[in-house]
Design an enzyme around this catalytic site. Structure first.
Site, short mmCIF file in Angstrom:
data_model
loop_
_atom_site.label_atom_id
_atom_site.label_comp_id
_atom_site.label_asym_id
_atom_site.label_seq_id
_atom_site.Cartn_x
_atom_site.Cartn_y
_atom_site.Cartn_z
N GLY A 72 -35.09 -24.71 20.51
CA GLY A 72 -35.83 -25.31 21.62
C GLY A 72 -34.85 -25.75 22.71
N ASN A 153 -41.47 -36.82 22.33
CA ASN A 153 -41.07 -36.81 20.93
C ASN A 153 -40.89 -38.21 20.34
OD1 ASN A 153 -38.90 -36.32 22.98
ND2 ASN A 153 -37.57 -36.82 21.26
N GLN A 181 -42.94 -30.53 21.05
CA GLN A 181 -43.78 -31.38 20.21
C GLN A 181 -45.27 -31.02 20.29
OE1 GLN A 181 -42.88 -33.72 18.00
NE2 GLN A 181 -40.70 -33.57 18.45
N SER A 201 -40.09 -24.66 19.57
CA SER A 201 -39.14 -24.53 18.48
C SER A 201 -39.86 -24.49 17.14
CB SER A 201 -38.17 -25.72 18.52
OG SER A 201 -37.25 -25.63 17.47
N ALA A 202 -39.46 -23.56 16.27
CA ALA A 202 -40.20 -23.33 15.03
C ALA A 202 -40.12 -24.49 14.03
CB ALA A 202 -39.70 -22.05 14.35
N THR A 239 -28.27 -9.76 18.57
CA THR A 239 -29.14 -9.23 17.52
C THR A 239 -30.13 -10.31 17.09
OG1 THR A 239 -27.44 -7.72 16.78
CG2 THR A 239 -29.19 -8.23 15.20
N CYS A 327 -28.53 -43.47 17.89
CA CYS A 327 -27.37 -43.69 17.02
C CYS A 327 -26.59 -42.42 16.79
CB CYS A 327 -27.82 -44.27 15.69
SG CYS A 327 -29.16 -43.35 14.96
#
Ligand SMILES: *Cc1c(COP(=O)(O)O)cnc(C)c1O
Length: 396
Positions: A72, A153, A181, A201-202, A239, A327
């Protein structure tokens, strides 16, 4: 061993067994390079085509508009840098928000510092929603791109994406949304929502890590930044991560098929968790919008407490949650999102994010609240701030 209660699904999710099973043949016997011409490669090529079709279908996009990336984060970087490079003769101004993921914010900072971009960071209100009037006012003849995340998020707030897309469209400005999200959680239609570019994003939807995509509307110019072979219609070389792409396709299909029912179920659990925390723990604030909110997000600030200590004590009970401090960078800066919604530093520091997943149960949440109550009491008993507050309160 203590059972793990995983409530950090906004950070990553557990790959679904079907996803892993779908991927396995492409990590074993179907190892052909999809760019090769012999029969063995055909299976890989066909699998990529299928995953692309599935994902395009979920978004109402054309298959030619889906470009797989390594994450992502890469999709966000590509959208911003690639569009900036392609359109910088038209203007150098980008509008985004103060609550974007670092994949967008730090890319904007890079463009600002190294590529002479001008960036406007829009404020959000106390619930985390962008002000459309401020957006309208920020637009100049130099504006080439608006990038606003679909859903946040940290606090789960969902933006008025369709309206933002409309404003961008009216002004002939590109609209990118970080939907990491939101994809698979909320119904998205890139045409109805006027979206020109979308990142996803998966691993946030029970798929594998290290695979994302960027949706790029037909006709949108974008400079490539990974150069090499002709993969992804000559726009993103390298690839293909065949197994990852297959896993993503499977995860996207699962998420789309179960979206409605899962969303309703998670919303019920989410509101149960919010209700219990607000009712049973004093000096708590719910962060984010109560209604325009991801079905799986709960974010609360617990006054007089340090999020990091809370996190560690929850971990000792087998509970995985996340705090409102960055953090990861080694610093203890409070989250930029919590500061943007107006929380003072000391309150932002005592924040916790619970992000539910498809396997989360009511029993788990009840266990978590029971433990949380005890931990909060314990930590407050040791807090000089709390002691001060109680003394003052008694005097007043
Ligand atoms: C997780 C996340 C990203 C980054 O995606 P990766 O695939 O982990 O690089 C970007 N934006 C948002 C909103 C996220 O939640």
């Amino acid at each position: 061993m203590k059972k793990t209660i995983y409530l950090d699904n906004a950070a990553t999710t557990k790959p679904a067994p079907e996803v892993v099973e779908a991927m396995l043949p492409y990590l074993t016997e179907n190892y052909g390079n999809p760019s090769s011409v012999y029969g063995l490669a055909g299976a890989s090529k066909e699998a990529i085509t299928q995953a692309r079709e599935t994902i395009a279908g979920v978004l109402g996009a054309d298959t030619k508009e889906i470009y797989f990336t390594g994450s992502g984060t890469e999709a966000d970087n590509w959208a911003l840098i690639g569009a900036y490079e392609a359109y910088k003769d038209k203007g150098n101004h980008i509008i985004t928000t103060k609550i974007e993921h670092h994949a967008v914010l730090h890319t904007c900072e890079y463009l600002e510092k190294k590529r002479k971009a001008k960036i406007t960071y829009l404020d959000v209100d106390e619930n985390g929603i962008v002000d459309l009037e401020q957006l309208q006012k920020a637009i100049t003849p130099e504006t080439i791109l608006i990038s606003v995340m679909y859903a946040n998020n940290e606090i789960g707030t969902i933006q008025p994406i369709r309206e933002i897309g409309m404003i961008a469209r009216e002004h002939g400005i590109l609209f990118h949304t970080d939907a990491v999200q939101a994809f698979g959680q909320l119904p998205i239609d890139v045409n109805a929502d006027n979206i020109d570019m979308l990142s996803s994003s998966a691993h946030k939807i029970n798929g594998p890590k290290g695979i994302g995509f960027l949706y790029i509307r037909k006709g949108v110019k974008i400079r490539s930044f990974i150069h090499g072979g002709a993969q992804e219609r000559k726009r993103r070389a390298g690839t293909e991560n065949v197994a990852g792409i297959v896993g993503y396709g499977c995860a996207a299909k699962r998420a789309a098929d179960t979206m409605q029912e899962r969303g309703e179920r998670e919303k019920g659990l989410r509101d149960h968790l919010i209700r219990r925390i607000m009712k049973e723990i004093p000096y708590v604030r719910l962060n984010g919008d109560p209604v325009r909110r991801l079905p799986n997000n709960v974010n609360v600030s617990l006054q007089f407490i340090e999020g990091e200590s809370l996190l560690i004590m929850m971990d000792m009970e087998g509970i995985c949650v996340s705090s409102g401090s960055a953090c990861t960078s080694g610093s203890l800066d409070p989250s930029h999102v919590l500061l943007a919604i107006g929380l003072p530093h000391e309150i932002a520091h005592g924040s916790l994010r619970f992000s539910l997943g498809e396997d989360t149960t009511r029993e788990e949440l009840d266990y978590v609240v029971d433990k949380l109550k005890g931990i909060v009491e314990h930590l407050r008993a040791m807090s000089p701030l709390y002691e001060d507050f109680i003394k003052k309160g008694k005097k007043a």
